[in-house]
Design a protein around this motif. Structure first.
Motif, PDB file in Angstrom:
ATOM      1  N   ALA A  93       0.807  -1.225   0.000  1.00  0.00           N
ATOM      2  CA  ALA A  93       0.000   0.000   0.000  1.00  0.00           C
ATOM      3  C   ALA A  93       0.840   1.275   0.000  1.00  0.00           C
ATOM      4  O   ALA A  93       0.300   2.359  -0.193  1.00  0.00           O
ATOM      5  CB  ALA A  93      -0.945   0.006   1.204  1.00  0.00           C
ATOM      6  N   GLY A  94       2.142   1.163   0.214  1.00  0.00           N
ATOM      7  CA  GLY A  94       3.006   2.340   0.178  1.00  0.00           C
ATOM      8  C   GLY A  94       3.219   2.948   1.550  1.00  0.00           C
ATOM      9  O   GLY A  94       2.514   2.643   2.506  1.00  0.00           O
ATOM     10  N   GLN A  95       4.201   3.864   1.599  1.00  0.00           N
ATOM     11  CA  GLN A  95       4.615   4.438   2.886  1.00  0.00           C
ATOM     12  C   GLN A  95       3.880   5.712   3.237  1.00  0.00           C
ATOM     13  O   GLN A  95       4.098   6.291   4.290  1.00  0.00           O
ATOM     14  CB  GLN A  95       6.126   4.697   2.869  1.00  0.00           C
ATOM     15  CG  GLN A  95       6.933   3.412   2.889  1.00  0.00           C
ATOM     16  CD  GLN A  95       8.365   3.628   2.440  1.00  0.00           C
ATOM     17  OE1 GLN A  95       8.619   3.833   1.267  1.00  0.00           O
ATOM     18  NE2 GLN A  95       9.287   3.578   3.381  1.00  0.00           N
ATOM     19  N   GLY A  96       3.038   6.175   2.314  1.00  0.00           N
ATOM     20  CA  GLY A  96       2.213   7.341   2.608  1.00  0.00           C
ATOM     21  C   GLY A  96       0.822   7.095   2.059  1.00  0.00           C
ATOM     22  O   GLY A  96       0.630   6.261   1.173  1.00  0.00           O
ATOM     23  N   TYR A  97      -0.158   7.843   2.553  1.00  0.00           N
ATOM     24  CA  TYR A  97      -1.525   7.623   2.081  1.00  0.00           C
ATOM     25  C   TYR A  97      -1.769   8.241   0.714  1.00  0.00           C
ATOM     26  O   TYR A  97      -2.389   7.659  -0.158  1.00  0.00           O
ATOM     27  CB  TYR A  97      -2.532   8.197   3.086  1.00  0.00           C
ATOM     28  CG  TYR A  97      -3.947   8.120   2.576  1.00  0.00           C
ATOM     29  CD1 TYR A  97      -4.670   6.940   2.669  1.00  0.00           C
ATOM     30  CD2 TYR A  97      -4.543   9.224   1.963  1.00  0.00           C
ATOM     31  CE1 TYR A  97      -5.952   6.851   2.166  1.00  0.00           C
ATOM     32  CE2 TYR A  97      -5.828   9.135   1.457  1.00  0.00           C
ATOM     33  CZ  TYR A  97      -6.525   7.956   1.561  1.00  0.00           C
ATOM     34  OH  TYR A  97      -7.786   7.871   1.050  1.00  0.00           O
TER      35      TYR A  97
ATOM     36  N   PRO B   7       5.390  -3.426   4.004  1.00  0.00           N
ATOM     37  CA  PRO B   7       6.537  -3.863   4.815  1.00  0.00           C
ATOM     38  C   PRO B   7       7.593  -2.780   5.047  1.00  0.00           C
ATOM     39  O   PRO B   7       8.285  -2.811   6.060  1.00  0.00           O
ATOM     40  CB  PRO B   7       7.131  -5.026   4.005  1.00  0.00           C
ATOM     41  CG  PRO B   7       6.701  -4.782   2.604  1.00  0.00           C
ATOM     42  CD  PRO B   7       5.385  -4.052   2.679  1.00  0.00           C
ATOM     43  N   ARG B   8       7.716  -1.810   4.135  1.00  0.00           N
ATOM     44  CA  ARG B   8       8.733  -0.772   4.347  1.00  0.00           C
ATOM     45  C   ARG B   8       8.302   0.127   5.505  1.00  0.00           C
ATOM     46  O   ARG B   8       7.108   0.279   5.769  1.00  0.00           O
ATOM     47  CB  ARG B   8       8.908   0.054   3.066  1.00  0.00           C
ATOM     48  CG  ARG B   8       9.573  -0.722   1.926  1.00  0.00           C
ATOM     49  CD  ARG B   8       9.515   0.053   0.633  1.00  0.00           C
ATOM     50  NE  ARG B   8       8.134   0.245   0.190  1.00  0.00           N
ATOM     51  CZ  ARG B   8       7.764   1.043  -0.809  1.00  0.00           C
ATOM     52  NH1 ARG B   8       8.663   1.740  -1.462  1.00  0.00           N
ATOM     53  NH2 ARG B   8       6.489   1.148  -1.148  1.00  0.00           N
ATOM     54  N   PRO B   9       9.288   0.745   6.191  1.00  0.00           N
ATOM     55  CA  PRO B   9       8.953   1.525   7.397  1.00  0.00           C
ATOM     56  C   PRO B   9       7.990   2.667   7.091  1.00  0.00           C
ATOM     57  O   PRO B   9       8.171   3.403   6.126  1.00  0.00           O
ATOM     58  CB  PRO B   9      10.312   2.086   7.858  1.00  0.00           C
ATOM     59  CG  PRO B   9      11.341   1.273   7.168  1.00  0.00           C
ATOM     60  CD  PRO B   9      10.733   0.711   5.923  1.00  0.00           C
ATOM     61  N   VAL B  10       6.978   2.781   7.902  1.00  0.00           N
ATOM     62  CA  VAL B  10       6.005   3.870   7.778  1.00  0.00           C
ATOM     63  C   VAL B  10       6.176   4.790   8.982  1.00  0.00           C
ATOM     64  O   VAL B  10       6.201   4.327  10.116  1.00  0.00           O
ATOM     65  CB  VAL B  10       4.558   3.314   7.744  1.00  0.00           C
ATOM     66  CG1 VAL B  10       3.549   4.448   7.903  1.00  0.00           C
ATOM     67  CG2 VAL B  10       4.316   2.540   6.458  1.00  0.00           C
ATOM     68  N   ASN B  11       6.320   6.081   8.718  1.00  0.00           N
ATOM     69  CA  ASN B  11       6.353   7.067   9.798  1.00  0.00           C
ATOM     70  C   ASN B  11       4.897   7.309  10.225  1.00  0.00           C
ATOM     71  O   ASN B  11       4.134   7.982   9.529  1.00  0.00           O
ATOM     72  CB  ASN B  11       7.025   8.351   9.301  1.00  0.00           C
ATOM     73  CG  ASN B  11       7.140   9.397  10.397  1.00  0.00           C
ATOM     74  OD1 ASN B  11       6.231   9.559  11.203  1.00  0.00           O
ATOM     75  ND2 ASN B  11       8.261  10.115  10.408  1.00  0.00           N
ATOM     76  N   GLN B  12       4.547   6.772  11.383  1.00  0.00           N
ATOM     77  CA  GLN B  12       3.136   6.760  11.785  1.00  0.00           C
ATOM     78  C   GLN B  12       2.553   8.165  11.937  1.00  0.00           C
ATOM     79  O   GLN B  12       1.391   8.400  11.584  1.00  0.00           O
ATOM     80  CB  GLN B  12       2.960   5.987  13.091  1.00  0.00           C
ATOM     81  CG  GLN B  12       3.251   4.495  12.979  1.00  0.00           C
ATOM     82  CD  GLN B  12       2.148   3.719  12.264  1.00  0.00           C
ATOM     83  OE1 GLN B  12       0.994   4.145  12.211  1.00  0.00           O
ATOM     84  NE2 GLN B  12       2.509   2.556  11.715  1.00  0.00           N
TER      85      GLN B  12
ATOM     86  N   THR C  35       3.510  11.115  10.432  1.00  0.00           N
ATOM     87  CA  THR C  35       3.268  11.804   9.162  1.00  0.00           C
ATOM     88  C   THR C  35       2.237  11.045   8.329  1.00  0.00           C
ATOM     89  O   THR C  35       1.444  11.648   7.613  1.00  0.00           O
ATOM     90  CB  THR C  35       4.581  11.979   8.357  1.00  0.00           C
ATOM     91  OG1 THR C  35       5.219  10.723   8.231  1.00  0.00           O
ATOM     92  CG2 THR C  35       5.515  12.939   9.048  1.00  0.00           C
ATOM     93  N   TYR C  36       2.232   9.713   8.429  1.00  0.00           N
ATOM     94  CA  TYR C  36       1.276   8.925   7.651  1.00  0.00           C
ATOM     95  C   TYR C  36      -0.160   9.323   7.987  1.00  0.00           C
ATOM     96  O   TYR C  36      -0.951   9.669   7.113  1.00  0.00           O
ATOM     97  CB  TYR C  36       1.474   7.430   7.924  1.00  0.00           C
ATOM     98  CG  TYR C  36       0.630   6.536   7.030  1.00  0.00           C
ATOM     99  CD1 TYR C  36       1.168   5.994   5.862  1.00  0.00           C
ATOM    100  CD2 TYR C  36      -0.709   6.252   7.330  1.00  0.00           C
ATOM    101  CE1 TYR C  36       0.407   5.191   5.027  1.00  0.00           C
ATOM    102  CE2 TYR C  36      -1.476   5.463   6.505  1.00  0.00           C
ATOM    103  CZ  TYR C  36      -0.918   4.925   5.356  1.00  0.00           C
ATOM    104  OH  TYR C  36      -1.670   4.141   4.522  1.00  0.00           O
TER     105      TYR C  36
END
Ligand SMILES: *[C@@H]1O[C@H](CO)[C@@H](O)[C@H](O)[C@H]1NC(C)=O
Length: 215
Positions: free
Chosen positions: A53-57, A88-93, A95-96
């Motif tokens: 789904a990607g690291q940002g919305y 799976p890649r790190p998501v900055n909660q 900013t996300y």
């Protein structure tokens, strides 16, 4: 098959020169074309599972498919009740979630972890689908995790299980195959030929599954 058939050398060259975003238009076009007689689907829960789904919305930065899928299905009359996103890649909660609109926040479940290859594992979403998605629900799956060892078992499980297929409304799947115009994809085309991709999509459509090439 519409979008897959369109992904010949010409479309792949388009991908090479314009990047991923340009060909992102192909699959939703196919969805809309064969959706004319069936949208919006009947009453029942509308469910979206986005694998990769990607690291940002937001989709503008080409990092996410979620805002894109939600907007396009909304246009077709499908308002998702629940949205599950795996990345799976790190998501900055912090900013996300700042980027997620309020009305989506309450419907979105984000798993910052990858899918496992073993589809029989109790933690695999396929097991959740088999136990929780009901007749009349409309489940959309987008599968694009760039990992054959996860994607191929997922699709083989779908292919082998009519009961599972009956619980899936629609699948968008990026199946990587070896192609002369996509040299950097050959590394993870991993023995999958164009014919393999055609055969899988054709056999699943023949079984009545609405499967579209992604992106
Ligand atoms: C998340 O992003 C913000 C804004 O860029 C930054 O201040 C913060 O340190 C980041 N958090 C993590 C855990 O990286």
């Amino acid at each position: 098959m519409v979008a897959l058939a369109a992904l010949d050398g010409t479309a792949c060259l388009l991908m090479l020169s314009l990047g991923r975003h340009a060909v992102g238009m192909l699959a939703p076009l196919a969805v809309q074309m064969d959706a004319l007689t069936q949208y919006p689907p009947a009453a029942g829960r509308k469910l979206l599972m986005d694998f990769g789904a990607g690291q940002g919305y937001e989709g503008q930065e080409l990092r996410s498919s979620l805002s894109y899928l939600l907007a396009h299905y909304e246009q077709m009359g499908v308002h998702f009740d629940e949205v599950w996103a795996w990345e799976p890649r790190p998501v900055n909660q912090s900013t996300y979630w700042q980027g997620v609109p309020p009305d989506v926040k309450f419907r979105l479940h984000l798993y910052n972890t990858g899918l496992e290859g073993d589809t029989t594992s109790p933690a695999h979403p396929i097991q959740y689908i088999k136990q929780n998605v009901q007749a009349g629900d409309f489940l959309v799956i987008k599968l694009d995790v760039d990992t054959q060892s996860v994607e191929i078992p997922f699709m083989r499980a779908v292919q082998a299980d009519a009961d599972l297929r009956s619980r899936i409304g629609e699948i968008l799947f990026e199946m990587h195959y070896i192609h002369q115009d996509m040299p950097w994809f050959i590394g993870y085309g991993d023995g999958i030929s164009y014919n393999d991709a055609l055969n899988l999509f054709h056999s699943l459509r023949h079984e009545g599954l609405r499967i579209h090439y992604w992106p």
